[in-house]
Design an enzyme around this catalytic site. Sequence first.
Site, short mmCIF file in Angstrom:
data_model
loop_
_atom_site.label_atom_id
_atom_site.label_comp_id
_atom_site.label_asym_id
_atom_site.label_seq_id
_atom_site.Cartn_x
_atom_site.Cartn_y
_atom_site.Cartn_z
N ASP A 62 0.85 -1.19 0.00
CA ASP A 62 0.00 0.00 0.00
C ASP A 62 0.89 1.24 0.00
O ASP A 62 2.08 1.15 0.21
CB ASP A 62 -1.02 -0.01 1.15
CG ASP A 62 -0.42 0.25 2.52
OD1 ASP A 62 0.78 -0.01 2.73
OD2 ASP A 62 -1.17 0.70 3.40
N TYR A 64 2.99 4.71 0.64
CA TYR A 64 3.60 5.37 1.79
C TYR A 64 2.57 6.30 2.41
O TYR A 64 1.78 6.93 1.71
CB TYR A 64 4.81 6.19 1.35
CG TYR A 64 5.96 5.39 0.78
CD1 TYR A 64 6.57 4.37 1.50
CD2 TYR A 64 6.47 5.69 -0.48
CE1 TYR A 64 7.65 3.66 0.99
CE2 TYR A 64 7.56 4.98 -1.00
CZ TYR A 64 8.13 3.97 -0.27
OH TYR A 64 9.20 3.28 -0.78
N PHE A 75 6.83 1.95 -4.13
CA PHE A 75 8.22 2.15 -3.69
C PHE A 75 8.77 3.54 -4.02
O PHE A 75 9.80 3.93 -3.49
CB PHE A 75 9.16 1.08 -4.27
CG PHE A 75 8.90 -0.30 -3.76
CD1 PHE A 75 9.18 -0.63 -2.44
CD2 PHE A 75 8.37 -1.28 -4.58
CE1 PHE A 75 8.93 -1.91 -1.96
CE2 PHE A 75 8.11 -2.56 -4.11
CZ PHE A 75 8.39 -2.87 -2.80
N HIS A 184 11.26 -9.34 0.65
CA HIS A 184 10.89 -7.93 0.56
C HIS A 184 12.11 -7.08 0.93
O HIS A 184 12.90 -7.45 1.79
CB HIS A 184 9.74 -7.62 1.52
CG HIS A 184 9.07 -6.31 1.26
ND1 HIS A 184 9.58 -5.12 1.74
CD2 HIS A 184 7.96 -6.00 0.57
CE1 HIS A 184 8.79 -4.13 1.34
NE2 HIS A 184 7.80 -4.63 0.63
#
Length: 225
Positions: A62, A64, A75, A184
């Site tokens: 989701d 920031y 990202f 991740h």
Amino acid sequence: MLPDSWHTALGGELDKPYFKQLTEFVAAERREHRIFPPEDEVFAALEATPFEKVKVLVLGQDPYHGEGQGHGLCFSVRPGVRTPPSLRNIFKELRDDLGHPVPDNGYLMPWAEQGVLLLNAVLTVREGEANSHKGKGWEKFTDAVITAVSDRPEPAVFVLWGNYARKKLPLIDTTRHTVVEGAHPSPLSAKLFLGSRPFTRIDEALKAQGHEPVDWRIPNLEPTA
């Protein structure tokens, strides 16, 4: 709302009951809270990377949730915003994998413009509250995005970092597409992410599919001395 190039693939989703409920939920949230990204950037990933141009799909979770951070590409952060920890690790791996210098910013639009769809599974979030819009309907919509790319005749590379992203594997036709899986890049799993050489693997898959590899370099915004 939807960019033109995605209408044929996704337009039917907008008429489904879940999407109407989702739209009403997000509108109510915007009346009561600060919601990121701004309304005109919710579909920024789809706007930056037209449907027919997608050759890599990177899946985030989701947006920031800090001031000025989320702008619709997973990202990525706006120019001038401090690079978040996960993206710093991505840049470290990019340096070690391909030798590209770590840039002075986290604005990933150059990737999106080359056919890298930077898609979050959830497209909105309440300020300061990660996952606050989880389970409200965005996942159904972004599952449809993943499925639409998988259903195209053209092959693509799907990048699934972390357990959350890996759960989307059943949506992808792995007989025609390449999946690059890994840990991740967050600090919690960075030891497993760093050294995994995902960018080399992506580019090798693209070349095998007949695509041009991605120029992963992010230009500095400030001139170097």
